[in-house]
Write an enzyme that holds these catalytic residues in place. Structure first.
Site, PDB file in Angstrom:
ATOM      1  CG  ASP A   1      -9.348  -0.002   5.852  1.00 51.27           C
ATOM      2  OD1 ASP A   1      -9.073  -0.396   4.704  1.00 51.27           O
ATOM      3  OD2 ASP A   1      -8.668  -0.273   6.860  1.00 51.27           O
TER       4      ASP A   1
ATOM      5  CD  GLN B   1      -3.404  -4.582   6.684  1.00 51.04           C
ATOM      6  OE1 GLN B   1      -3.599  -3.500   6.130  1.00 51.04           O
ATOM      7  NE2 GLN B   1      -3.778  -5.720   6.129  1.00 51.04           N
TER       8      GLN B   1
ATOM      9  CE  LYS C   1      -3.805  -2.306   2.398  1.00 53.90           C
ATOM     10  NZ  LYS C   1      -4.422  -2.682   3.671  1.00 53.90           N
TER      11      LYS C   1
HETATM   12  N1  GUN Z   1      -6.817  -6.875   6.341  1.00 52.84           N
HETATM   13  C1  GUN Z   1      -7.237  -7.516   5.212  1.00 52.84           C
HETATM   14  N2  GUN Z   1      -7.811  -6.646   4.358  1.00 52.84           N
HETATM   15  C2  GUN Z   1      -7.757  -5.437   4.946  1.00 52.84           C
HETATM   16  C3  GUN Z   1      -8.179  -4.134   4.550  1.00 52.84           C
HETATM   17  O1  GUN Z   1      -8.755  -3.905   3.480  1.00 52.84           O
HETATM   18  N3  GUN Z   1      -7.939  -3.139   5.444  1.00 52.84           N
HETATM   19  C4  GUN Z   1      -7.341  -3.350   6.639  1.00 52.84           C
HETATM   20  N4  GUN Z   1      -7.171  -2.324   7.454  1.00 52.84           N
HETATM   21  N5  GUN Z   1      -6.933  -4.540   7.040  1.00 52.84           N
HETATM   22  C5  GUN Z   1      -7.137  -5.581   6.196  1.00 52.84           C
END
Ligand code: GUN
Length: 294
Positions: free
Chosen positions: A119, A96, A52
């Protein structure tokens, strides 16, 4: 069968984002800023977060990762969230998941300012989405809607079967596909582990969105001729044919189902590449205050 190329679509959107961010910087404004918070050192989460950050920087965003020890207390994490909520130079941030077990994820998600919740996990954003108000949409559902739109796949009046009811994928997909929008306006059946006659439901689908997390569960005998198949699954399988020693499989048996589908996403290269661009699209929206005007 036409392949829905998520990688190519994601690259196209990245070019669009890059141009927009360059124009912002040219006008001597600060760049949009995304922060990711990572607690602990789960290797998969580390890879996602690094990817990311790398992608954001490539497109001209400011991006940073707050790496916290795995024994960070819930209170300390909530303080970090509070700090990011208040920093005027941070447009959006994510924490995350999964978090270590001693931390209550729901409490953390609810502590994020909905205006910075790129998110789209905060109940305020999920509620806004549900009522049709502008909202940050979660990355995977947003990526799927973008693919359906860009491939001009007809969804109105179609029967869409969503497999899986997670807060991150299945439930938002159910809402988005049934909303009065394009893509949308479909009749949705949401199936899950307690659904009876699952195969009959899948067989009656014009559009299948498979997000139940079971490797190659959907086979050709369950799929109607001409169905659109969106595969959200990601499963690692050992392989001596690849350099990495593994290959990725989805929730759908690609080789056999692709012979019946009209459109289909591959794994890898389908839904996956769209998730990071969705997050960056949300970050740009946060920067421009598109969802929550002041
Ligand atoms: N863990 C798996 N997918 C995601 C996501 O899209 N965002 C976050 N914050 N954690 C994740």
């Amino acid at each position: 069968m036409q392949l829905i190329d998520g990688k190519a679509t994601a690259n196209k959107i990245k070019e669009e984002l890059k141009k927009e961010v360059a124009a912002i910087i040219d006008s001597e404004e600060r760049a949009p800023h995304l922060v990711a918070v990572l607690v602990g050192n789960d290797p998969a989460s580390d890879t996602y977060v690094s990817s990311k950050e790398k992608n954001a920087k490539k497109l001209g965003f400011t991006s940073s990762v707050y790496r916290l020890e795995s024994d960070t207390s819930e209170e300390e994490l909530l303080k970090t969230v509070d700090f990011l909520n208040k920093d005027p130079e941070v447009d959006g941030f994510i924490v995350q998941l999964p978090l270590p077990e001693h931390i209550d994820s729901d409490k953390v998600i609810q502590s994020v300012d909905p205006k910075k919740d790129v998110d789209g996990f905060h109940p305020v954003n999920l509620g806004r989405m549900m009522t049709g108000l502008p909202a940050y949409l979660p990355a995977t559902p947003n990526g799927i809607m973008e693919l359906l739109k860009r491939y001009e796949i007809e969804t109105e009046g179609k029967h869409c079967v969503v497999l899986g009811r997670s807060n991150i994928v299945g439930t938002p997909m159910n809402i988005l596909m049934s909303r009065k929008t394009n893509p949308g306006n479909a009749t949705v059946t949401m199936c899950h582990s307690r659904t009876k006659n699952l195969e009959e439901h899948i067989k009656s689908a014009d559009i299948i969105i498979a997000a139940m997390g079971k490797k190659e569960f959907v086979t050709a005998d369950m799929v109607k001729e001409g169905a659109v198949v969106i595969d959200v699954g990601i499963h690692r399988e050992k392989s001596d044919k690849t350099k990495s020693g593994y290959k990725l499989k989805g929730d759908v048996a690609f080789d056999e189902v692709s012979k019946k589908a009209s459109f289909m996403t591959p794994v890898p290269g389908g839904v996956g590449p769209m998730t990071i661009v969705s997050l960056l699209m949300n970050t740009l929206k946060a920067y421009k205050k598109e969802i929550y005007p002041e």
